[in-house]
Design an enzyme around this catalytic site. Sequence first.
Site, mmCIF file in Angstrom:
data_model
loop_
_atom_site.group_PDB
_atom_site.id
_atom_site.type_symbol
_atom_site.label_atom_id
_atom_site.label_comp_id
_atom_site.label_asym_id
_atom_site.label_seq_id
_atom_site.Cartn_x
_atom_site.Cartn_y
_atom_site.Cartn_z
ATOM 1 N N SER A 302 -55.158 -37.293 17.174
ATOM 2 C CA SER A 302 -54.919 -38.387 16.254
ATOM 3 C C SER A 302 -55.294 -38.030 14.813
ATOM 4 O O SER A 302 -54.635 -37.241 14.181
ATOM 5 C CB SER A 302 -55.661 -39.629 16.737
ATOM 6 O OG SER A 302 -55.248 -40.764 16.034
ATOM 7 N N ASP A 313 -49.133 -28.075 6.671
ATOM 8 C CA ASP A 313 -47.877 -28.294 5.947
ATOM 9 C C ASP A 313 -47.967 -27.875 4.481
ATOM 10 O O ASP A 313 -46.990 -27.390 3.900
ATOM 11 C CB ASP A 313 -47.458 -29.765 6.037
ATOM 12 C CG ASP A 313 -46.780 -30.097 7.361
ATOM 13 O OD1 ASP A 313 -46.721 -29.206 8.230
ATOM 14 O OD2 ASP A 313 -46.327 -31.245 7.528
ATOM 15 N N LYS A 327 -51.402 -36.766 19.960
ATOM 16 C CA LYS A 327 -51.342 -38.217 19.843
ATOM 17 C C LYS A 327 -50.794 -38.562 18.466
ATOM 18 O O LYS A 327 -51.516 -38.560 17.482
ATOM 19 C CB LYS A 327 -52.703 -38.865 20.036
ATOM 20 C CG LYS A 327 -52.605 -40.382 19.975
ATOM 21 C CD LYS A 327 -53.921 -41.054 20.190
ATOM 22 C CE LYS A 327 -53.718 -42.559 20.248
ATOM 23 N NZ LYS A 327 -53.191 -43.107 18.984
#
Length: 394
Positions: A302, A313, A327
């Site tokens: 999460s 990224d 998740k």
Amino acid sequence: MKNRKDFLRGAFCGALAILLVAGLVSCGLLESRIKTPGKEAVSSGTEKKLDILKSLIDEAYLGDVDEKQLEQGIYEGYVSGLDDPYSAYYDEEETKAFMEATEGEYDGIGAVLTQSRDTGVITLTHVYEDSPAMKAGLKDNDILYKVEELEVTGVDLNEVVSHIRGEGGTDVKLTVLRGEKGEEITVTAVRDKIEVQTVEAKMLEDGIGYLSVSEFDSVTYSQYIKGLDQLAGKDMKGLIVDLRGNPGGNLNTVCDMLDVMLPRGLIVYMQDKNGRKEEMTSDDENQFTLPMAVLVNGNSASASEIYAGAIQDYGLGKIIGTQTYGKGVVQKIFDLKDGTCVKLTIAEYYTPKGRNINGKGITPDVEVPYEYDEKHPEADNQLERAVEELKKEM
């Protein structure tokens, strides 16, 4: 069982709970908790069937009947019918424990629990220093088998937490399975007030700073900033952020932490069933520019995946370890105005580059399974590899 540290606005990971104690399962990300849902209704056929069941219980059931408990069962069963591991109804006691868990201080034993989505097995992923759990002899990676006489495998994590929590000074008996052979150990922990230390900061060799983040709750951001400042004051030349076994937590917290690391831009965005998007962004006031690595494993879930995904990224550091939990959905807590609440999955979240990692997780840049060393149980080959990789960038 070999993994060293293997698993609101707020969240608990699918099976995330903080035994400090109170509910952040594996796992999760909760987006809000102060709103009331619309009017709920059941079909006339369902009402009729409930009336029939009540009549049959009144007329024929042998045992004592607790009407309140029957009502709770209806609510719990109704939500469980969604067949969603992250949606749940919480009674008054569970609601109180759940809300307290995000504040960073409450009565409990001082351990983080996670629950396997597949097997229902509950693991102590982090036992806090000098906590009642540590004093009782519990250790990281112990498998929780019983609370008192209740076998807990497969039982909803928040329910398990409600049995472990209690008034400070009272005892709770816990049975765990330890090691590869599953040695059964029973201990008694004395509940106490727990002030959660979610961030550990220390200097490693050659000017490498180390921050271990065990969960993301309301106290984590200030602890994280304090840790960064302490390391910077010691002439830090590179940073390792350890998210292994971190089941997630507060969405705002992880976004605030990433805001001091990322350049101006998107941190994460959520998309609901109607395609509506909500974006969380960073400004250009701060950006971390030193070499960086992030450690993850199968119980990093999460909010941990939001952190690791954003760092990956933006190319700000290498992700090292094993595939994360996966998740990628957001829960919202709805206040039912009677001391109870319901947690519902309301959106999916995406990394800055638009990756939906739900059920897939974050793939490390450097795959390094944890290898347990019986002769040197404190050895950590994943951390050692992170140090090696960071030195290449320094």
